[in-house]
Design an enzyme around this catalytic site. Structure first.
Site, PDB file in Angstrom:
ATOM      1  N   ASP A 173      -2.346  -0.615  14.656  1.00 54.85           N
ATOM      2  CA  ASP A 173      -3.556  -0.516  13.730  1.00 54.85           C
ATOM      3  C   ASP A 173      -4.775  -0.343  14.613  1.00 54.85           C
ATOM      4  O   ASP A 173      -4.894  -0.349  15.572  1.00 54.85           O
ATOM      5  CB  ASP A 173      -3.606  -2.123  13.214  1.00 54.85           C
ATOM      6  N   ASP A 198      -0.635   1.435   6.161  1.00 52.29           N
ATOM      7  CA  ASP A 198      -1.188   0.486   5.038  1.00 52.29           C
ATOM      8  C   ASP A 198      -1.713   0.781   4.078  1.00 52.29           C
ATOM      9  O   ASP A 198      -1.661   0.356   3.011  1.00 52.29           O
ATOM     10  CB  ASP A 198      -1.764  -0.358   6.077  1.00 52.29           C
TER      11      ASP A 198
END
Length: 156
Positions: free
Chosen positions: A111, A130
């Site tokens: 991330d 995401d």
């Protein structure tokens, strides 16, 4: 054909961006783009959203695989889905595969997009996979709530 390109494009954007995140952000201070709002910040996420279910790699691999298969079966078995419905589902599949690749290859998800709203809220760090999953999901919610996810079939 377009659906395949959408899935592959989603995966490519996700994996290439993660490659650059590892190359340029790992072990570095966050790169601030907009002060108190947006920065690039490398994070290894061995869990799910908001860091829940840490180190449940096998569970996430199985769950993600089942969700992808379930969506594909649903698409294949329902010929009345609109193009927009199909595209939103393929965005979800592409994002799921992007994170699945990380889980299989690295045992965690990379991330790096870090959004804060000043001191009000620090959103969990996320990635493009995401983003595609969330956009596809919200689009599906809209289509279902407005009853626009299927082509209306005239009854005789």
């Amino acid at each position: 054909m377009l659906a395949t390109l959408l899935v592959l494009g989603t995966i490519l954007v996700d994996q290439i961006s993660k490659y650059f995140a590892v190359m340029y952000l790992e072990n570095q201070e966050p790169f601030v783009i907009i002060d108190n709002f947006l920065k690039l910040n490398y994070v290894r996420n061995p869990g799910a959203a908001w860091g829940i279910l840490q180190n449940q790699r096998t569970f996430f691999i199985i769950l993600t695989s089942l969700v992808i298969i379930g969506i594909l079966v649903y698409i294949k078995s329902n010929k009345n889905l609109t193009k927009l419905t199909r595209y939103s589902l393929f965005m979800i599949i592409g994002g799921a595969i992007g994170n699945l690749i990380d889980r299989i290859r690295l045992a965690y998800v990379v991330d790096f997009i870090d959004v804060t709203f000043g001191k009000l809220y620090d959103f969990p760090v996320f990635n493009f996979a995401d983003t595609f999953i969330v956009i596809g999901t919200f689009l599906m919610i809209y289509l279902i709530m407005t009853n626009k996810y299927e082509i209306e079939v005239e009854k005789e």
